[in-house]
Enzyme design. Structure first.
Site, PDB file in Angstrom:
ATOM      1  N   GLY A 170       0.795  -1.236   0.000  1.00 18.01           N
ATOM      2  CA  GLY A 170       0.000   0.000   0.000  1.00 18.01           C
ATOM      3  C   GLY A 170       0.819   1.273   0.000  1.00 18.01           C
ATOM      4  O   GLY A 170       0.283   2.349   0.248  1.00 18.01           O
TER       5      GLY A 170
ATOM      6  N   SER B 160       1.769   8.185   1.944  1.00 14.36           N
ATOM      7  CA  SER B 160       0.959   6.983   2.211  1.00 14.36           C
ATOM      8  C   SER B 160       1.067   6.576   3.675  1.00 14.36           C
ATOM      9  O   SER B 160       2.165   6.574   4.251  1.00 14.36           O
ATOM     10  CB  SER B 160       1.459   5.807   1.370  1.00 14.36           C
ATOM     11  OG  SER B 160       1.285   6.060  -0.003  1.00 14.36           O
ATOM     12  N   ILE B 161      -0.061   6.182   4.257  1.00 18.54           N
ATOM     13  CA  ILE B 161      -0.036   5.693   5.639  1.00 18.54           C
ATOM     14  C   ILE B 161       0.892   4.473   5.728  1.00 18.54           C
ATOM     15  O   ILE B 161       1.651   4.321   6.685  1.00 18.54           O
ATOM     16  CB  ILE B 161      -1.463   5.348   6.121  1.00 18.54           C
ATOM     17  CG1 ILE B 161      -2.341   6.605   6.118  1.00 18.54           C
ATOM     18  CG2 ILE B 161      -1.423   4.726   7.519  1.00 18.54           C
ATOM     19  CD1 ILE B 161      -3.812   6.355   6.464  1.00 18.54           C
TER      20      ILE B 161
ATOM     21  N   ASP C  54      -0.227  -6.321  -7.707  1.00 19.25           N
ATOM     22  CA  ASP C  54      -1.589  -5.815  -7.850  1.00 19.25           C
ATOM     23  C   ASP C  54      -2.460  -6.805  -7.076  1.00 19.25           C
ATOM     24  O   ASP C  54      -2.500  -7.993  -7.423  1.00 19.25           O
ATOM     25  CB  ASP C  54      -1.980  -5.780  -9.336  1.00 19.25           C
ATOM     26  CG  ASP C  54      -3.388  -5.230  -9.527  1.00 19.25           C
ATOM     27  OD1 ASP C  54      -4.250  -5.493  -8.664  1.00 19.25           O
ATOM     28  OD2 ASP C  54      -3.628  -4.544 -10.534  1.00 19.25           O
TER      29      ASP C  54
ATOM     30  N   TYR D  91     -18.292   9.124   0.858  1.00 14.23           N
ATOM     31  CA  TYR D  91     -17.456   7.952   1.162  1.00 14.23           C
ATOM     32  C   TYR D  91     -18.103   6.697   0.540  1.00 14.23           C
ATOM     33  O   TYR D  91     -17.417   5.763   0.121  1.00 14.23           O
ATOM     34  CB  TYR D  91     -17.246   7.797   2.675  1.00 14.23           C
ATOM     35  CG  TYR D  91     -16.047   6.946   3.027  1.00 14.23           C
ATOM     36  CD1 TYR D  91     -14.765   7.331   2.642  1.00 14.23           C
ATOM     37  CD2 TYR D  91     -16.190   5.757   3.734  1.00 14.23           C
ATOM     38  CE1 TYR D  91     -13.661   6.541   2.950  1.00 14.23           C
ATOM     39  CE2 TYR D  91     -15.092   4.973   4.048  1.00 14.23           C
ATOM     40  CZ  TYR D  91     -13.837   5.374   3.650  1.00 14.23           C
ATOM     41  OH  TYR D  91     -12.743   4.591   3.948  1.00 14.23           O
TER      42      TYR D  91
ATOM     43  N   LYS E 258     -15.288  -1.015   3.677  1.00 14.88           N
ATOM     44  CA  LYS E 258     -14.629  -1.023   4.993  1.00 14.88           C
ATOM     45  C   LYS E 258     -15.416  -1.871   5.992  1.00 14.88           C
ATOM     46  O   LYS E 258     -14.825  -2.497   6.873  1.00 14.88           O
ATOM     47  CB  LYS E 258     -14.445   0.403   5.523  1.00 14.88           C
ATOM     48  CG  LYS E 258     -13.442   1.249   4.732  1.00 14.88           C
ATOM     49  CD  LYS E 258     -12.065   0.622   4.644  1.00 14.88           C
ATOM     50  CE  LYS E 258     -11.018   1.593   4.128  1.00 14.88           C
ATOM     51  NZ  LYS E 258      -9.754   0.910   3.781  1.00 14.88           N
TER      52      LYS E 258
ATOM     53  N   ILE F  38      -6.646  11.688   6.968  1.00 19.61           N
ATOM     54  CA  ILE F  38      -5.295  12.206   6.706  1.00 19.61           C
ATOM     55  C   ILE F  38      -5.207  12.483   5.210  1.00 19.61           C
ATOM     56  O   ILE F  38      -5.670  11.668   4.398  1.00 19.61           O
ATOM     57  CB  ILE F  38      -4.223  11.163   7.098  1.00 19.61           C
ATOM     58  CG1 ILE F  38      -4.303  10.828   8.593  1.00 19.61           C
ATOM     59  CG2 ILE F  38      -2.823  11.668   6.755  1.00 19.61           C
ATOM     60  CD1 ILE F  38      -3.353   9.722   9.036  1.00 19.61           C
TER      61      ILE F  38
ATOM     62  N   LEU G 217      -3.070  10.415  -1.092  1.00 21.34           N
ATOM     63  CA  LEU G 217      -3.562  10.268  -2.461  1.00 21.34           C
ATOM     64  C   LEU G 217      -4.985   9.693  -2.474  1.00 21.34           C
ATOM     65  O   LEU G 217      -5.876  10.219  -3.146  1.00 21.34           O
ATOM     66  CB  LEU G 217      -2.608   9.325  -3.207  1.00 21.34           C
ATOM     67  CG  LEU G 217      -2.738   9.245  -4.715  1.00 21.34           C
ATOM     68  CD1 LEU G 217      -2.397  10.588  -5.340  1.00 21.34           C
ATOM     69  CD2 LEU G 217      -1.791   8.158  -5.259  1.00 21.34           C
TER      70      LEU G 217
HETATM   71  P1  NAD Z   1      -2.639   5.896  -0.497  1.00 16.82           P
HETATM   72  O1  NAD Z   1      -3.265   6.327  -1.775  1.00 16.82           O
HETATM   73  O2  NAD Z   1      -1.295   6.407  -0.194  1.00 16.82           O
HETATM   74  O3  NAD Z   1      -2.639   4.319  -0.373  1.00 16.82           O
HETATM   75  C1  NAD Z   1      -3.582   3.501  -1.018  1.00 16.82           C
HETATM   76  C2  NAD Z   1      -2.781   2.384  -1.638  1.00 16.82           C
HETATM   77  O4  NAD Z   1      -3.638   1.400  -2.223  1.00 16.82           O
HETATM   78  C3  NAD Z   1      -1.838   2.867  -2.744  1.00 16.82           C
HETATM   79  O5  NAD Z   1      -0.515   2.499  -2.427  1.00 16.82           O
HETATM   80  C4  NAD Z   1      -2.309   2.106  -3.959  1.00 16.82           C
HETATM   81  O6  NAD Z   1      -1.232   1.747  -4.815  1.00 16.82           O
HETATM   82  C5  NAD Z   1      -2.915   0.878  -3.302  1.00 16.82           C
HETATM   83  N1  NAD Z   1      -3.783   0.143  -4.222  1.00 16.82           N
HETATM   84  C6  NAD Z   1      -4.926   0.544  -4.835  1.00 16.82           C
HETATM   85  N2  NAD Z   1      -5.347  -0.413  -5.688  1.00 16.82           N
HETATM   86  C7  NAD Z   1      -4.454  -1.438  -5.603  1.00 16.82           C
HETATM   87  C8  NAD Z   1      -4.309  -2.686  -6.252  1.00 16.82           C
HETATM   88  N3  NAD Z   1      -5.207  -3.111  -7.167  1.00 16.82           N
HETATM   89  N4  NAD Z   1      -3.245  -3.466  -5.940  1.00 16.82           N
HETATM   90  C9  NAD Z   1      -2.331  -3.067  -5.034  1.00 16.82           C
HETATM   91  N5  NAD Z   1      -2.413  -1.899  -4.382  1.00 16.82           N
HETATM   92  C10 NAD Z   1      -3.461  -1.086  -4.666  1.00 16.82           C
HETATM   93  O7  NAD Z   1      -3.680   6.363   0.634  1.00 16.82           O
HETATM   94  P2  NAD Z   1      -3.761   6.031   2.200  1.00 16.82           P
HETATM   95  O8  NAD Z   1      -4.706   7.041   2.749  1.00 16.82           O
HETATM   96  O9  NAD Z   1      -2.418   5.899   2.782  1.00 16.82           O
HETATM   97  O10 NAD Z   1      -4.524   4.634   2.226  1.00 16.82           O
HETATM   98  C11 NAD Z   1      -4.036   3.504   2.912  1.00 16.82           C
HETATM   99  C12 NAD Z   1      -5.193   2.828   3.651  1.00 16.82           C
HETATM  100  O11 NAD Z   1      -5.602   3.657   4.739  1.00 16.82           O
HETATM  101  C13 NAD Z   1      -6.419   2.583   2.799  1.00 16.82           C
HETATM  102  O12 NAD Z   1      -6.993   1.343   3.158  1.00 16.82           O
HETATM  103  C14 NAD Z   1      -7.335   3.719   3.236  1.00 16.82           C
HETATM  104  O13 NAD Z   1      -8.695   3.418   3.015  1.00 16.82           O
HETATM  105  C15 NAD Z   1      -7.004   3.739   4.714  1.00 16.82           C
HETATM  106  N6  NAD Z   1      -7.426   4.925   5.444  1.00 16.82           N
HETATM  107  C16 NAD Z   1      -7.087   6.164   5.002  1.00 16.82           C
HETATM  108  C17 NAD Z   1      -7.510   7.278   5.699  1.00 16.82           C
HETATM  109  C18 NAD Z   1      -7.161   8.656   5.215  1.00 16.82           C
HETATM  110  O14 NAD Z   1      -7.842   9.601   5.617  1.00 16.82           O
HETATM  111  N7  NAD Z   1      -6.160   8.835   4.390  1.00 16.82           N
HETATM  112  C19 NAD Z   1      -8.275   7.129   6.874  1.00 16.82           C
HETATM  113  C20 NAD Z   1      -8.586   5.853   7.316  1.00 16.82           C
HETATM  114  C21 NAD Z   1      -8.172   4.749   6.590  1.00 16.82           C
END
Ligand code: NAD
Length: 256
Positions: A11, A17-18, A62, A155, A162, A191, A194
């Site tokens: 991810g 990215s988190i 992927d 959302y 989720k 947060i 992307l």
């Molecule tokens: P991010 O866009 O940096 O990360 C999302 C990741 O998912 C990316 O690295 C992307 O490449 C990957 N991804 C998407 N489709 C894919 C696929 N088919 N195969 C492999 N990888 C794939 O954003 P983020 O906010 O860091 O998201 C990380 C997680 O945290 C997600 O599950 C998101 O829902 C969750 N989250 C985010 C927030 C927020 O506010 N940003 C809050 C709570 C939870």
């Protein structure tokens, strides 16, 4: 806290990215890591970030491809010979599903969102179970959001995905507990990443948290990462099947 541990982090897209924040914190805690990139488009980003870690393994994955998941597990087996933890931070819904009313959700949009954002946890976990068993157990961690339980404008199908992800955490925890593999989720406050920027009106959500969360602020990447290191390591050895809120307390407030 994680020395002599091998971890897989799925991810990472960029430095915001988190999953990257968690990778950095896990590496600082002593872990050796494998990172994946979703596609060639993101490979360079991920390789540049991985270069900041010690002896990283960088592998394409992927999460919609069973073959790529199997190849990933085989690479980790060859390189590490086992695995102690998995961080699952992959999520996606087609952009059109995150800007129109939920009732308009298409069959294909629903399928994609649930496949990438929820089923992938099941598929990845299954692939790494034999690697974790070789290490006497392991910890699986995914990332979720309060939109699984409450309605947040736009959302939409991600909230449904989720909810499925959180239920999967509980079923996986039940299946894998006897093998000493724990499965938990962090439910993070919003947060700016992307993925988050794909949700129409996301900055309003950030402001509402600042106004109403008991701590009167948003959460930071490092705060999610610190909780992740705890959930990945021995400090949380009796915790499984849990959704841990890291949201400045927002979820306890009544909304007024
Ligand atoms: P991010 O866009 O940096 O990360 C999302 C990741 O998912 C990316 O690295 C992307 O490449 C990957 N991804 C998407 N489709 C894919 C696929 N088919 N195969 C492999 N990888 C794939 O954003 P983020 O906010 O860091 O998201 C990380 C997680 O945290 C997600 O599950 C998101 O829902 C969750 N989250 C985010 C927030 C927020 O506010 N940003 C809050 C709570 C939870």
């Amino acid at each position: 806290m994680l020395s002599n541990k091998y971890g897989l982090v799925v991810g990472v897209a960029n430095k915001r990215s988190i999953s990257w924040a968690i990778a950095q914190a896990a590496a600082a805690a002593g872990a050796r890591l494998a990172l994946t990139y979703q596609s060639e488009r993101l490979e360079e980003n991920v390789r540049e970030l991985a270069a900041k870690l010690e002896q990283p393994l960088v592998v394409p994955c992927d999460v919609t491809s069973d073959q790529q998941i199997a190849d990933l597990a085989a690479s980790i087996d060859r390189e590490f010979g086992g695995l102690d933890f998995l961080v699952h931070g992959a999520a996606f819904a087609p952009p059109a599903e995150l800007s129109s009313p939920f009732v308009q959700t298409s069959r294909e949009g629903f399928r994609i969102a649930l496949d990438v954002s929820a089923y992938s946890l099941v598929a990845l976990t299954r692939a790494v179970v034999p690697l974790m068993e070789r290490r006497g157990g392991g910890s699986v961690l995914t990332l979720t959001y309060l939109g699984s339980q409450r309605v947040f404008t736009n959302y939409n199908v991600m909230g449904v995905a989720k909810a499925a992800l959180e239920a999967s955490v509980r079923y996986l925890a039940s299946d894998l507990g006897p093998r000493n593999i724990r499965v938990n989720a962090i439910s993070a406050g919003p947060i700016k990443t992307l993925a988050a920027m794909g949700i129409a009106g996301f900055s309003n959500i950030l402001q509402i948290y600042r106004d109403r969360a008991p701590l009167r602020r948003n959460v930071e990447l490092g705060e999610v990462a610190d909780t992740a290191v705890f959930l990945l390591g021995a400090g949380s050895r009796a915790i499984t099947g849990e959704i841990v809120m890291v949201d400045a307390g927002f979820s306890v407030s009544g909304g007024i």
